[in-house]
Design a protein around this motif. Structure first.
Motif, PDB file in Angstrom:
ATOM      1  N   LEU A 125       0.812  -1.226   0.000  1.00  0.00           N
ATOM      2  CA  LEU A 125       0.000   0.000   0.000  1.00  0.00           C
ATOM      3  C   LEU A 125       0.844   1.275   0.000  1.00  0.00           C
ATOM      4  CD1 LEU A 125      -2.674  -1.218   2.602  1.00  0.00           C
ATOM      5  CD2 LEU A 125      -2.793  -1.401   0.106  1.00  0.00           C
ATOM      6  N   THR A 126       1.862   1.288  -0.830  1.00  0.00           N
ATOM      7  CA  THR A 126       2.750   2.447  -0.948  1.00  0.00           C
ATOM      8  C   THR A 126       2.807   2.866  -2.419  1.00  0.00           C
ATOM      9  OG1 THR A 126       4.618   0.960  -1.293  1.00  0.00           O
ATOM     10  CG2 THR A 126       4.230   1.720   0.967  1.00  0.00           C
ATOM     11  N   ALA A 127       3.495   3.981  -2.679  1.00  0.00           N
ATOM     12  CA  ALA A 127       3.662   4.437  -4.063  1.00  0.00           C
ATOM     13  C   ALA A 127       4.407   3.382  -4.886  1.00  0.00           C
ATOM     14  CB  ALA A 127       4.438   5.746  -4.077  1.00  0.00           C
ATOM     15  N   THR A 142      -2.240   3.196  10.525  1.00  0.00           N
ATOM     16  CA  THR A 142      -2.952   1.919  10.630  1.00  0.00           C
ATOM     17  C   THR A 142      -3.170   1.331   9.236  1.00  0.00           C
ATOM     18  OG1 THR A 142      -5.140   2.924  10.461  1.00  0.00           O
ATOM     19  CG2 THR A 142      -4.211   2.699  12.692  1.00  0.00           C
ATOM     20  N   LEU A 143      -3.417   0.025   9.230  1.00  0.00           N
ATOM     21  CA  LEU A 143      -3.721  -0.653   7.963  1.00  0.00           C
ATOM     22  C   LEU A 143      -4.974  -0.035   7.338  1.00  0.00           C
ATOM     23  CD1 LEU A 143      -3.218  -2.914   5.914  1.00  0.00           C
ATOM     24  CD2 LEU A 143      -4.363  -4.497   7.480  1.00  0.00           C
ATOM     25  N   ARG A 144      -5.919   0.322   8.195  1.00  0.00           N
ATOM     26  CA  ARG A 144      -7.156   0.956   7.714  1.00  0.00           C
ATOM     27  C   ARG A 144      -6.827   2.267   6.961  1.00  0.00           C
ATOM     28  NH1 ARG A 144     -11.870   0.194  10.238  1.00  0.00           N
ATOM     29  NH2 ARG A 144     -10.775  -0.491  12.106  1.00  0.00           N
ATOM     30  N   GLU A 145      -5.978   3.102   7.582  1.00  0.00           N
ATOM     31  CA  GLU A 145      -5.589   4.373   6.941  1.00  0.00           C
ATOM     32  C   GLU A 145      -4.810   4.120   5.646  1.00  0.00           C
ATOM     33  OE1 GLU A 145      -5.175   6.929  11.117  1.00  0.00           O
ATOM     34  OE2 GLU A 145      -3.435   5.869  10.297  1.00  0.00           O
ATOM     35  N   ALA A 146      -3.970   3.095   5.673  1.00  0.00           N
ATOM     36  CA  ALA A 146      -3.160   2.797   4.480  1.00  0.00           C
ATOM     37  C   ALA A 146      -4.039   2.355   3.313  1.00  0.00           C
ATOM     38  CB  ALA A 146      -2.127   1.729   4.813  1.00  0.00           C
ATOM     39  N   TYR A 147      -5.079   1.567   3.604  1.00  0.00           N
ATOM     40  CA  TYR A 147      -6.018   1.175   2.525  1.00  0.00           C
ATOM     41  C   TYR A 147      -6.656   2.416   1.921  1.00  0.00           C
ATOM     42  CZ  TYR A 147      -5.984  -3.917   3.246  1.00  0.00           C
ATOM     43  OH  TYR A 147      -5.613  -5.235   3.300  1.00  0.00           O
ATOM     44  N   ARG A 148      -7.093   3.334   2.790  1.00  0.00           N
ATOM     45  CA  ARG A 148      -7.761   4.558   2.296  1.00  0.00           C
ATOM     46  C   ARG A 148      -6.788   5.372   1.439  1.00  0.00           C
ATOM     47  NH1 ARG A 148     -10.654   5.317   7.570  1.00  0.00           N
ATOM     48  NH2 ARG A 148     -12.593   4.165   7.240  1.00  0.00           N
ATOM     49  N   ALA A 149      -5.551   5.531   1.939  1.00  0.00           N
ATOM     50  CA  ALA A 149      -4.569   6.334   1.197  1.00  0.00           C
ATOM     51  C   ALA A 149      -4.253   5.704  -0.162  1.00  0.00           C
ATOM     52  CB  ALA A 149      -3.289   6.477   2.017  1.00  0.00           C
ATOM     53  N   PHE A 150      -4.449   4.398  -0.264  1.00  0.00           N
ATOM     54  CA  PHE A 150      -4.186   3.683  -1.523  1.00  0.00           C
ATOM     55  C   PHE A 150      -5.408   3.737  -2.451  1.00  0.00           C
ATOM     56  CE2 PHE A 150      -2.890  -0.163  -4.030  1.00  0.00           C
ATOM     57  CZ  PHE A 150      -1.564   0.181  -4.252  1.00  0.00           C
ATOM     58  N   GLY A 151      -6.493   4.339  -1.926  1.00  0.00           N
ATOM     59  CA  GLY A 151      -7.716   4.444  -2.730  1.00  0.00           C
ATOM     60  C   GLY A 151      -8.647   3.259  -2.570  1.00  0.00           C
ATOM     61  N   LEU A 152      -8.440   2.461  -1.499  1.00  0.00           N
ATOM     62  CA  LEU A 152      -9.268   1.280  -1.265  1.00  0.00           C
ATOM     63  C   LEU A 152     -10.142   1.506  -0.034  1.00  0.00           C
ATOM     64  CD1 LEU A 152      -6.476  -1.394  -1.796  1.00  0.00           C
ATOM     65  CD2 LEU A 152      -8.318  -0.846  -3.397  1.00  0.00           C
ATOM     66  N   LEU A 184      -7.115  -4.452  10.792  1.00  0.00           N
ATOM     67  CA  LEU A 184      -7.177  -3.075  10.288  1.00  0.00           C
ATOM     68  C   LEU A 184      -6.553  -2.091  11.274  1.00  0.00           C
ATOM     69  CD1 LEU A 184     -10.755  -3.053   8.721  1.00  0.00           C
ATOM     70  CD2 LEU A 184      -8.568  -3.098   7.503  1.00  0.00           C
ATOM     71  N   ASP A 185      -6.448  -2.496  12.542  1.00  0.00           N
ATOM     72  CA  ASP A 185      -5.848  -1.626  13.557  1.00  0.00           C
ATOM     73  C   ASP A 185      -4.334  -1.830  13.691  1.00  0.00           C
ATOM     74  OD1 ASP A 185      -8.294  -0.439  14.241  1.00  0.00           O
ATOM     75  OD2 ASP A 185      -8.820  -2.179  15.465  1.00  0.00           O
ATOM     76  N   LEU A 186      -3.758  -2.783  12.928  1.00  0.00           N
ATOM     77  CA  LEU A 186      -2.295  -2.939  12.944  1.00  0.00           C
ATOM     78  C   LEU A 186      -1.666  -1.638  12.463  1.00  0.00           C
ATOM     79  CD1 LEU A 186      -2.012  -6.430  11.187  1.00  0.00           C
ATOM     80  CD2 LEU A 186      -1.446  -5.960  13.575  1.00  0.00           C
ATOM     81  N   THR A 187      -0.473  -1.335  12.981  1.00  0.00           N
ATOM     82  CA  THR A 187       0.185  -0.082  12.570  1.00  0.00           C
ATOM     83  C   THR A 187       1.564  -0.373  11.989  1.00  0.00           C
ATOM     84  OG1 THR A 187       1.042   0.161  14.815  1.00  0.00           O
ATOM     85  CG2 THR A 187      -0.964   1.384  14.280  1.00  0.00           C
ATOM     86  N   ASP A 188       2.024   0.540  11.129  1.00  0.00           N
ATOM     87  CA  ASP A 188       3.389   0.433  10.610  1.00  0.00           C
ATOM     88  C   ASP A 188       4.336   1.238  11.508  1.00  0.00           C
ATOM     89  OD1 ASP A 188       3.087   3.093   9.957  1.00  0.00           O
ATOM     90  OD2 ASP A 188       3.155   2.814   7.781  1.00  0.00           O
TER      91      ASP A 188
END
Ligand SMILES: [Zn+2]
Length: 435
Positions: free
Chosen positions: A37-39, A164-174, A155-159
């Motif tokens: 979920l990164t560029a 959070t995984l939840r935020e990363a999905y959103r930032a990826f457009g999911l 979804l509450d796991l963090t980097d």
């Protein structure tokens, strides 16, 4: 020879594509780190998607960020044979672990498409976005989503940055709440085949380019805390409760116990508190990773280790807490799919291939929850992986691509034609590839 004159599905083209993907990294100096979920993930999905389209496939990115492509069979909507591996990496990775398997799958579909054969099943390639678990500390996030075994609590796991995984999905457009749409149904699938570098020395030692995975080892991981009493380094031995001396004995007992049982155990993480030169260690935290071909053997060894922990700590006036952090059962590859892989290898001239236990985990462990799996292993130099020195021979990549294509055709030939999974105009399951 220029790239324009190379066969797009030949070994040199595949190795050039590995180099092209390796350029998408968060590390400088040619080192590779590419996580979920990164560029960089987005960039390699785009490249893989473009190659899938060139190979005749229709493409989409699923709800978990896995890049997918599909070549229809003789009728649209037939159940699919899944082919694939992963595009994410560990830090300071090599350029073939996972990646090569995706490229071999695309090349096999490319060749079958170019040949004009109409198969009684669809072929789909999946480039999983997360197998290694590097970013969120939980492996197989891509393949577990495809298998429908994701846990919403993840979804509450963090980097490392606290994202959070939840935020990363959103930032990826999911949409993190729509992850279930990535799940595939068993009736829509006829199996999963994956090519992967061996990550072990056995093919090289035996002089074989290719092998067949018998079983993916089951693993359990534990976090162990040894508690003693910190104190001045002038304290006499008979008055000490040294947590590190106890932990050191535990590490060697773990090695000896696993070795005598013929399974693998690793203590890879150790933290000493307070970690000062003139203080007796009061607490030590250590990790334990156990892997075996049989879950019963692995669990038996854990019982022995657990008993030894108690004995060592009682004798030294220490206490120990053990917390399990991961458990995955061993996954046996299906005989039907292994036979197809053997037939594929036979087409490259080796009628007596090696069967190997995979001590490393793979996407297939997750995919096995929805369909039967098998794996083709490719020799890698010195058994080295998860390291910039990871290396494969072009001749082995050529043989692997030939064997993988032949394995797909052998498997499909054994398949009785089934009706399409769902009429095109009916309410389709969520994960049916978009038309
Ligand atoms: Zn891998």
């Amino acid at each position: 020879m220029t790239s324009a004159t190379l066969d797009r599905t030949g070994a040199l083209s595949l190795l050039a594509r590995c180099d092209e993907l390796a350029a998408h990294s968060t590390l400088p100096g040619g080192l590779i780190r590419r996580v979920y979920l990164t560029a960089e993930h987005r960039a390699v999905n785009a490249l893989a998607g473009q190659w899938m389209i060139e190979a005749g496939m229709r493409t989409w990115q699923d709800a978990a960020g896995n890049q997918c492509g599909r070549l229809e069979g003789s009728t649209p909507g037939l159940p699919a044979l899944l082919l694939g591996s992963h595009l994410d990496t560990v830090p300071s990775a090599g350029r073939y672990d996972g990646i090569l398997g995706v490229l071999i799958a695309i090349a096999a579909v490319d060749r079958i498409h170019a040949s004009g054969i109409r198969l009684p099943v669809a072929l789909e390639v999946v480039a999983f976005g997360d197998e290694e678990g590097t970013r969120f500390g939980r492996a197989l996030l891509g393949s577990r989503a495809l298998a429908g075994t994701s846990d919403p609590a993840w979804l509450d796991l963090t980097d490392e940055q606290g994202i959070t995984l939840r935020e990363a999905y959103r930032a990826f457009g999911l949409d993190p709440d729509a992850l279930g749409a990535a799940a595939r149904q068993p009736d829509d699938l006829v199996g999963y085949l994956e090519a992967h570098i061996e990550q072990g020395p056995y093919l090289e030692e035996a002089g074989h380019a290719l092998g067949i995975v018998s079983t993916i080892a089951g693993a359990r991981r534990f976090s162990l805390t040894v508690n003693g009493r910190a104190g001045h380094s002038g304290t006499p031995f008979e008055r000490r409760h040294d947590a590190l001396a106890g932990a050191a004995e535990i590490v060697t007992v773990i090695e000896a116990t696993a070795r005598s049982a013929g399974i693998i155990a690793t203590v890879g993480h150790l933290e000493v508190f307070p970690n000062a030169v003139n203080v007796i260690p009061g607490r030590v935290e250590l990790s334990l990773d156990l892997r075996a071909e049989s879950d019963a053997d692995r669990d038996g060894v854990w019982k022995q280790i657990s008993d030894a922990l108690t004995e060592i700590c009682d004798r030294r006036g220490l206490t120990v807490d053990a917390r399990q952090t991961h458990s995955a059962p061993a996954v046996a590859c299906s005989a039907r799919l292994r036979d197809a892989v053997a037939a594929g290898i036979a087409r490259t001239g080796n009628a007596d291939p090696l069967f190997l236990l995979s001590r490393a985990g793979h996407d297939g462990m997750a995919v096995a929850a929805v369909t039967e799996i098998a794996m083709l292993f490719i020799r890698c130099r010195g058994g080295v992986s998860h390291h910039p020195d990871e290396h494969v021979l072009a001749a082995d990549v050529a043989a692997a691509t030939d064997a993988f294509e032949a394995a797909v055709l052998a498997l499909v030939a054994a398949e009785t034609p089934r009706s399409p999974a769902a009429p095109a105009d009916a309410a389709a399951p969520a994960a049916t590839p978009p038309a």
